[in-house]
Motif scaffolding. Structure first.
Motif, PDB file in Angstrom:
ATOM      1  N   MET A   1       0.835  -1.180   0.000  1.00  0.00           N
ATOM      2  CA  MET A   1       0.000   0.000   0.000  1.00  0.00           C
ATOM      3  C   MET A   1       0.883   1.248   0.000  1.00  0.00           C
ATOM      4  O   MET A   1       1.750   1.414   0.841  1.00  0.00           O
ATOM      5  CB  MET A   1      -0.884  -0.022   1.239  1.00  0.00           C
ATOM      6  CG  MET A   1      -1.791   1.172   1.347  1.00  0.00           C
ATOM      7  SD  MET A   1      -2.942   0.995   2.708  1.00  0.00           S
ATOM      8  CE  MET A   1      -2.213   2.144   3.837  1.00  0.00           C
ATOM      9  N   GLU A   2       0.649   2.111  -0.936  1.00  0.00           N
ATOM     10  CA  GLU A   2       1.433   3.345  -1.035  1.00  0.00           C
ATOM     11  C   GLU A   2       0.704   4.457  -0.286  1.00  0.00           C
ATOM     12  O   GLU A   2      -0.489   4.676  -0.473  1.00  0.00           O
ATOM     13  CB  GLU A   2       1.606   3.727  -2.499  1.00  0.00           C
ATOM     14  CG  GLU A   2       2.526   4.898  -2.687  1.00  0.00           C
ATOM     15  CD  GLU A   2       2.782   5.176  -4.158  1.00  0.00           C
ATOM     16  OE1 GLU A   2       2.904   6.363  -4.481  1.00  0.00           O
ATOM     17  OE2 GLU A   2       2.834   4.225  -4.934  1.00  0.00           O
ATOM     18  N   THR A   3       1.424   5.145   0.568  1.00  0.00           N
ATOM     19  CA  THR A   3       0.815   6.246   1.320  1.00  0.00           C
ATOM     20  C   THR A   3       1.254   7.571   0.727  1.00  0.00           C
ATOM     21  O   THR A   3       2.245   7.649   0.018  1.00  0.00           O
ATOM     22  CB  THR A   3       1.209   6.195   2.808  1.00  0.00           C
ATOM     23  OG1 THR A   3       2.621   6.311   2.902  1.00  0.00           O
ATOM     24  CG2 THR A   3       0.754   4.895   3.443  1.00  0.00           C
ATOM     25  N   ASN A   4       0.504   8.613   1.043  1.00  0.00           N
ATOM     26  CA  ASN A   4       0.841   9.935   0.515  1.00  0.00           C
ATOM     27  C   ASN A   4       1.484  10.828   1.564  1.00  0.00           C
ATOM     28  O   ASN A   4       1.524  12.031   1.388  1.00  0.00           O
ATOM     29  CB  ASN A   4      -0.400  10.598  -0.069  1.00  0.00           C
ATOM     30  CG  ASN A   4      -1.502  10.731   0.960  1.00  0.00           C
ATOM     31  OD1 ASN A   4      -1.375  10.269   2.083  1.00  0.00           O
ATOM     32  ND2 ASN A   4      -2.602  11.342   0.581  1.00  0.00           N
ATOM     33  N   GLN A   5       1.952  10.222   2.661  1.00  0.00           N
ATOM     34  CA  GLN A   5       2.659  11.000   3.681  1.00  0.00           C
ATOM     35  C   GLN A   5       3.625  10.114   4.450  1.00  0.00           C
ATOM     36  O   GLN A   5       3.513   8.907   4.445  1.00  0.00           O
ATOM     37  CB  GLN A   5       1.683  11.672   4.633  1.00  0.00           C
ATOM     38  CG  GLN A   5       0.881  10.729   5.493  1.00  0.00           C
ATOM     39  CD  GLN A   5      -0.108  11.469   6.369  1.00  0.00           C
ATOM     40  OE1 GLN A   5      -0.225  12.670   6.315  1.00  0.00           O
ATOM     41  NE2 GLN A   5      -0.834  10.738   7.176  1.00  0.00           N
ATOM     42  N   TYR A   6       4.581  10.772   5.069  1.00  0.00           N
ATOM     43  CA  TYR A   6       5.479  10.105   6.002  1.00  0.00           C
ATOM     44  C   TYR A   6       5.553  10.986   7.238  1.00  0.00           C
ATOM     45  O   TYR A   6       4.972  12.063   7.283  1.00  0.00           O
ATOM     46  CB  TYR A   6       6.858   9.838   5.383  1.00  0.00           C
ATOM     47  CG  TYR A   6       7.650  11.076   5.032  1.00  0.00           C
ATOM     48  CD1 TYR A   6       8.590  11.598   5.908  1.00  0.00           C
ATOM     49  CD2 TYR A   6       7.469  11.717   3.812  1.00  0.00           C
ATOM     50  CE1 TYR A   6       9.323  12.727   5.593  1.00  0.00           C
ATOM     51  CE2 TYR A   6       8.194  12.848   3.483  1.00  0.00           C
ATOM     52  CZ  TYR A   6       9.117  13.344   4.378  1.00  0.00           C
ATOM     53  OH  TYR A   6       9.825  14.471   4.060  1.00  0.00           O
ATOM     54  N   PHE A   7       6.242  10.547   8.273  1.00  0.00           N
ATOM     55  CA  PHE A   7       6.256  11.254   9.543  1.00  0.00           C
ATOM     56  C   PHE A   7       7.677  11.577   9.947  1.00  0.00           C
ATOM     57  O   PHE A   7       8.552  10.724   9.888  1.00  0.00           O
ATOM     58  CB  PHE A   7       5.557  10.403  10.612  1.00  0.00           C
ATOM     59  CG  PHE A   7       4.150  10.084  10.232  1.00  0.00           C
ATOM     60  CD1 PHE A   7       3.127  10.943  10.556  1.00  0.00           C
ATOM     61  CD2 PHE A   7       3.849   8.952   9.495  1.00  0.00           C
ATOM     62  CE1 PHE A   7       1.833  10.680  10.176  1.00  0.00           C
ATOM     63  CE2 PHE A   7       2.560   8.673   9.111  1.00  0.00           C
ATOM     64  CZ  PHE A   7       1.550   9.540   9.449  1.00  0.00           C
ATOM     65  N   GLU A   8       7.897  12.826  10.337  1.00  0.00           N
ATOM     66  CA  GLU A   8       9.188  13.279  10.825  1.00  0.00           C
ATOM     67  C   GLU A   8       9.082  13.558  12.314  1.00  0.00           C
ATOM     68  O   GLU A   8       8.144  14.219  12.754  1.00  0.00           O
ATOM     69  CB  GLU A   8       9.620  14.571  10.138  1.00  0.00           C
ATOM     70  CG  GLU A   8      10.062  14.395   8.729  1.00  0.00           C
ATOM     71  CD  GLU A   8      10.612  15.672   8.126  1.00  0.00           C
ATOM     72  OE1 GLU A   8      11.183  15.586   7.046  1.00  0.00           O
ATOM     73  OE2 GLU A   8      10.461  16.757   8.737  1.00  0.00           O
ATOM     74  N   VAL A   9      10.045  13.051  13.059  1.00  0.00           N
ATOM     75  CA  VAL A   9      10.140  13.356  14.481  1.00  0.00           C
ATOM     76  C   VAL A   9      11.362  14.248  14.645  1.00  0.00           C
ATOM     77  O   VAL A   9      12.491  13.835  14.374  1.00  0.00           O
ATOM     78  CB  VAL A   9      10.282  12.087  15.335  1.00  0.00           C
ATOM     79  CG1 VAL A   9      10.423  12.457  16.812  1.00  0.00           C
ATOM     80  CG2 VAL A   9       9.093  11.164  15.127  1.00  0.00           C
TER      81      VAL A   9
END
Length: 59
Positions: A1-9
């Motif tokens: 599944m391809e997502t349209n966001q990632y998460f930065e910490v």
């Protein structure tokens, strides 16, 4: 599944007093990492959802 966001910490590394950033594909992984980093009295961590930009195709 391809997502349209990632998460930065973005967090304060209290061992060396530098601000650092780590990226995660999953929000729960990012939240767990941020919680571990913000455990110290002077530490902090921020989780940001970052949209993935569409790449242009070569002509």
């Amino acid at each position: 599944m391809e997502t349209n966001q990632y998460f930065e910490v973005t967090y304060l590394d209290t061992d060396c007093n530098r601000i650092r950033t780590e990226t995660f594909d999953d929000a729960s992984d990012a939240e767990r990492f941020a919680s571990r980093r913000a455990a110290d009295e002077y530490a902090w961590a921020i989780v940001d959802a970052v949209p993935v930009r569409a790449r242009r195709k070569a002509a």
